[in-house]
Scaffold this motif. Structure first.
Motif, PDB file in Angstrom:
ATOM      1  N   GLN A 100       0.780  -1.276  -0.081  1.00 55.33           N
ATOM      2  CA  GLN A 100      -0.083  -0.005  -0.012  1.00 55.33           C
ATOM      3  C   GLN A 100       0.755   1.113   0.157  1.00 55.33           C
ATOM      4  O   GLN A 100       0.559   2.108  -0.537  1.00 55.33           O
ATOM      5  CB  GLN A 100      -0.917  -0.040   1.194  1.00 55.33           C
ATOM      6  N   ASP A 101       1.870   1.169   0.798  1.00 55.85           N
ATOM      7  CA  ASP A 101       2.923   2.225   0.627  1.00 55.85           C
ATOM      8  C   ASP A 101       3.313   2.659  -0.681  1.00 55.85           C
ATOM      9  O   ASP A 101       3.388   3.519  -1.087  1.00 55.85           O
ATOM     10  CB  ASP A 101       4.068   2.110   1.701  1.00 55.85           C
ATOM     11  N   ARG A 102       3.813   1.433  -1.106  1.00 57.16           N
ATOM     12  CA  ARG A 102       4.514   1.637  -2.720  1.00 57.16           C
ATOM     13  C   ARG A 102       3.371   2.037  -3.479  1.00 57.16           C
ATOM     14  O   ARG A 102       3.527   2.972  -4.326  1.00 57.16           O
ATOM     15  CB  ARG A 102       4.868   0.149  -2.917  1.00 57.16           C
ATOM     16  N   ALA A 103       2.069   1.591  -3.445  1.00 59.05           N
ATOM     17  CA  ALA A 103       0.920   2.104  -4.120  1.00 59.05           C
ATOM     18  C   ALA A 103       0.884   3.582  -4.155  1.00 59.05           C
ATOM     19  O   ALA A 103       0.602   4.384  -4.991  1.00 59.05           O
ATOM     20  CB  ALA A 103      -0.287   1.669  -3.882  1.00 59.05           C
ATOM     21  N   GLY A 104       0.944   4.091  -2.778  1.00 58.79           N
ATOM     22  CA  GLY A 104       0.899   5.523  -2.570  1.00 58.79           C
ATOM     23  C   GLY A 104       1.908   6.278  -3.135  1.00 58.79           C
ATOM     24  O   GLY A 104       1.797   7.376  -3.959  1.00 58.79           O
ATOM     25  N   VAL A 105       3.136   5.621  -3.162  1.00 53.32           N
ATOM     26  CA  VAL A 105       4.512   6.466  -3.700  1.00 53.32           C
ATOM     27  C   VAL A 105       4.291   6.360  -5.263  1.00 53.32           C
ATOM     28  O   VAL A 105       4.519   7.480  -5.971  1.00 53.32           O
ATOM     29  CB  VAL A 105       5.748   5.621  -3.523  1.00 53.32           C
ATOM     30  N   LEU A 106       3.674   5.381  -5.835  1.00 52.51           N
ATOM     31  CA  LEU A 106       3.617   5.391  -7.026  1.00 52.51           C
ATOM     32  C   LEU A 106       2.605   6.161  -7.776  1.00 52.51           C
ATOM     33  O   LEU A 106       2.898   6.853  -8.808  1.00 52.51           O
ATOM     34  CB  LEU A 106       3.177   3.872  -7.848  1.00 52.51           C
ATOM     35  N   GLN A 107       1.487   6.384  -6.842  1.00 51.14           N
ATOM     36  CA  GLN A 107       0.279   7.434  -7.427  1.00 51.14           C
ATOM     37  C   GLN A 107       0.928   8.825  -7.098  1.00 51.14           C
ATOM     38  O   GLN A 107       0.786   9.423  -8.100  1.00 51.14           O
ATOM     39  CB  GLN A 107      -0.625   7.053  -6.420  1.00 51.14           C
ATOM     40  N   GLY A 108       1.881   9.047  -6.083  1.00 51.88           N
ATOM     41  CA  GLY A 108       2.410  10.396  -6.403  1.00 51.88           C
ATOM     42  C   GLY A 108       3.214  10.616  -7.596  1.00 51.88           C
ATOM     43  O   GLY A 108       3.052  11.544  -8.073  1.00 51.88           O
ATOM     44  N   ARG A 109       3.855   9.410  -7.891  1.00 51.05           N
ATOM     45  CA  ARG A 109       4.713   9.506  -8.961  1.00 51.05           C
ATOM     46  C   ARG A 109       3.982   9.950 -10.359  1.00 51.05           C
ATOM     47  O   ARG A 109       4.282  10.518 -11.326  1.00 51.05           O
ATOM     48  CB  ARG A 109       5.589   8.474  -9.265  1.00 51.05           C
ATOM     49  N   ARG A 114       2.299  13.101 -14.426  1.00 50.96           N
ATOM     50  CA  ARG A 114       1.076  13.539 -15.348  1.00 50.96           C
ATOM     51  C   ARG A 114       1.099  15.099 -15.564  1.00 50.96           C
ATOM     52  O   ARG A 114       1.044  15.616 -16.391  1.00 50.96           O
ATOM     53  CB  ARG A 114      -0.325  13.424 -14.562  1.00 50.96           C
ATOM     54  N   SER A 115       1.628  16.108 -14.417  1.00 48.07           N
ATOM     55  CA  SER A 115       1.695  17.547 -14.347  1.00 48.07           C
ATOM     56  C   SER A 115       3.000  17.671 -15.170  1.00 48.07           C
ATOM     57  O   SER A 115       3.181  18.634 -16.161  1.00 48.07           O
ATOM     58  CB  SER A 115       2.043  17.821 -13.197  1.00 48.07           C
ATOM     59  N   ALA A 116       4.079  16.687 -15.356  1.00 50.10           N
ATOM     60  CA  ALA A 116       5.339  16.862 -16.095  1.00 50.10           C
ATOM     61  C   ALA A 116       4.646  16.910 -17.528  1.00 50.10           C
ATOM     62  O   ALA A 116       4.914  17.581 -18.435  1.00 50.10           O
ATOM     63  CB  ALA A 116       6.347  16.059 -15.761  1.00 50.10           C
ATOM     64  N   ASP A 117       4.004  15.714 -17.887  1.00 46.83           N
ATOM     65  CA  ASP A 117       3.213  15.370 -19.251  1.00 46.83           C
ATOM     66  C   ASP A 117       2.714  16.895 -19.709  1.00 46.83           C
ATOM     67  O   ASP A 117       2.648  17.309 -20.858  1.00 46.83           O
ATOM     68  CB  ASP A 117       2.437  14.336 -19.240  1.00 46.83           C
ATOM     69  N   GLU A 118       1.884  17.378 -18.756  1.00 51.26           N
ATOM     70  CA  GLU A 118       1.035  18.545 -19.148  1.00 51.26           C
ATOM     71  C   GLU A 118       1.819  19.688 -19.394  1.00 51.26           C
ATOM     72  O   GLU A 118       1.820  20.410 -20.432  1.00 51.26           O
ATOM     73  CB  GLU A 118      -0.011  18.886 -17.965  1.00 51.26           C
ATOM     74  N   ALA A 121       3.644  19.015 -22.792  1.00 54.57           N
ATOM     75  CA  ALA A 121       2.616  19.185 -23.933  1.00 54.57           C
ATOM     76  C   ALA A 121       2.194  21.012 -24.226  1.00 54.57           C
ATOM     77  O   ALA A 121       2.200  21.257 -25.210  1.00 54.57           O
ATOM     78  CB  ALA A 121       1.071  18.571 -23.526  1.00 54.57           C
ATOM     79  N   ALA A 122       2.279  21.482 -22.953  1.00 60.36           N
ATOM     80  CA  ALA A 122       2.160  22.874 -23.309  1.00 60.36           C
ATOM     81  C   ALA A 122       3.442  23.593 -23.931  1.00 60.36           C
ATOM     82  O   ALA A 122       3.222  24.197 -24.922  1.00 60.36           O
ATOM     83  CB  ALA A 122       2.101  23.594 -22.006  1.00 60.36           C
ATOM     84  N   LEU A 123       4.520  23.082 -23.711  1.00 58.63           N
ATOM     85  CA  LEU A 123       5.805  23.489 -24.278  1.00 58.63           C
ATOM     86  C   LEU A 123       5.765  22.943 -25.620  1.00 58.63           C
ATOM     87  O   LEU A 123       6.204  23.873 -26.495  1.00 58.63           O
ATOM     88  CB  LEU A 123       6.962  23.015 -23.520  1.00 58.63           C
ATOM     89  N   ASP A 124       5.078  21.826 -25.857  1.00 57.21           N
ATOM     90  CA  ASP A 124       5.180  21.497 -27.425  1.00 57.21           C
ATOM     91  C   ASP A 124       4.255  22.379 -28.078  1.00 57.21           C
ATOM     92  O   ASP A 124       4.563  22.614 -29.272  1.00 57.21           O
ATOM     93  CB  ASP A 124       4.854  19.759 -27.357  1.00 57.21           C
ATOM     94  N   ALA A 125       3.095  22.647 -27.702  1.00 57.61           N
ATOM     95  CA  ALA A 125       2.385  23.343 -28.304  1.00 57.61           C
ATOM     96  C   ALA A 125       2.918  24.754 -28.612  1.00 57.61           C
ATOM     97  O   ALA A 125       2.830  25.316 -29.849  1.00 57.61           O
ATOM     98  CB  ALA A 125       1.142  23.646 -27.528  1.00 57.61           C
TER      99      ALA A 125
END
Lengths: 287, 110
Positions: A100-109, A114-118, A121-125
């Motif tokens: 469960q801890d690992r799941a939490g860590v992975l969700q944080g990642r 996701r925010s890095a991807d956004e 994407a903005a930079l790409d645009a």
């Protein structure tokens, strides 16, 4: 059912179950045999039955002690299996917590990714927009807009003057000088690397042969382009030359010029530098 | 008495030898013990009542054990093993209680 018939039924039929069980808890055989012995019908007990009695009691002792030993052994086994089950439960619980801890860590990642991807994407645009602007500016991307269309044709007659590369180059220079932003000759877009050359008789632009009449399309400010062209030094030289040699000229304003992109050349000697940014990207310019 | 000696000998023998019960019989061992206990207590009560007979005791002991084990075995085969064993235990328990009560009455009066 009449009462008398009910009362005549034997005991084990009419009696309630618990009463029956309690009353018959002592084997009726004992009473029966004692009755028969008292009335003299059966003989006295013989010696062999005493041996049987002893044997049965020995067997009873063995049974009881074996059962006791068995249950104590089973208890030990049950205890160890219970303990091992408890240990397994604890181990699995720890695993669950770790997962469960690992799941939490992975969700944080995931959220970070996701925010890095956004952001990416903005930079790409942004980068695509910039690329489009640069392409339109340099000639390696299509451009459209209002501008001027100048058609230059050879002088009529078989022995007459033919339009040469230097003439077209003069006109193109004049147009660049008065603020044209994109120029194409007969559908061939001019870039920084474009050469207008004569190969024998025909004029080659972007190494493509063109035939007269030469349609020069230039996108620029339609209100001032033609006037400035006529006022500029090179423009005057061109028009004088063209008039002198008898070229057929037409000049019109065109509202919707759609200039294609030039083919992208491979740079063999010039390399891109991460050089000084003159701030062009920061200035707000229309595409 | 020789009966008590026999009983003690049996217990000691069982503890020393520790015979291996065959696996198919192991689930019915507790039932057999309770049935045997019921027969022994019935015999003890008959003894105190003065109507004890060896042959009756032997027969009742053996038949009790065999029938109780057989009933539970049949119940297992039919799929109602738990319920039948409960019923057998209930009846044997009631009989044991009433025999012990009669024995107690005898002992306290004497």
């Amino acid at each position: 059912m009449p009462d008398s018939a009910y009362r005549r039924l034997p005991d084990h039929v009419t009696m309630p179950l618990l009463t029956l069980v309690t009353r018959q808890s002592l084997d009726q055989d004992y009473a029966y045999v004692a009755q028969r012995r008292a009335s003299g019908e059966a003989g006295p007990a013989d010696r062999r039955s005493v041996i049987w009695l002893v044997l049965v009691l020995v067997g009873f002792g063995v049974l009881v002690s074996t059962a006791a030993a068995q249950s104590s052994r089973d208890a030990a086994i049950d205890e160890t299996s219970r303990a091992s089950l408890i240990r397994e439960i604890d181990a699995k619980r720890e695993q669950l917590t770790a997962l469960q801890d690992r799941a939490g860590v992975l969700q944080g990642r995931i959220a970070e990714a996701r925010s890095a991807d956004e952001e990416a994407a903005a930079l790409d645009a942004q980068a695509s927009l910039r690329l489009n602007r640069l392409q339109a500016r340099t000639g390696y991307g299509p451009a459209r807009g209002a501008g001027v269309r100048i058609t230059v044709d050879d002088a009529p007659g078989t022995q007459a003057a033919v339009v040469r590369d230097s003439d077209l180059a003069l006109l193109v220079d004049a147009l660049w000088g008065v603020g044209a932003e994109a120029i194409a000759i007969n559908g061939q877009r001019l870039t920084t690397l474009t050469a207008i050359r004569n190969v024998n008789v025909s004029i080659h632009v972007n190494s493509r042969p063109l035939a007269p009449p030469y349609v020069v399309e230039a996108i620029g400010d339609t209100r001032t382009l033609q006037a400035d062209l006529l006022n500029s030094q090179r423009g005057q030289r061109f028009f004088a030359l063209a008039g002198g040699l008898g070229f057929q000229l037409t000049r019109t304003n065109a509202d919707d010029l759609d200039l294609p992109s030039a083919p992208l050349p491979a740079l063999r000697y010039a390399a891109a530098t991460t050089g000084v940014d003159n701030g062009a990207a920061d200035r707000k310019e229309q595409p | 008495m020789i009966a008590i000696v026999g009983l003690v000998v049996g217990i000691v023998l069982g503890l020393l030898v520790q015979p291996d019960i065959p696996v198919w019989f192991q689930p019915y061992l507790p039932i057999a013990v309770v049935a045997a206990l019921d027969a022994v207590l019935g015999g003890l009560r008959a003894l105190l009542d003065g109507i004890f007979d060896d042959k009756v005791f032997v027969v009742s002991f053996l038949s009790n054990v065999v029938i109780a084990a057989a009933i539970v075995f049949l119940g297992d085969k039919l799929g109602v093993g738990g319920q039948l064993s409960t019923g057998v235990i209930v009846v044997l328990g009631i009989r044991i209680f009433s025999n012990v009560a009669a024995i107690r009455r005898h002992l306290l009066r004497a």
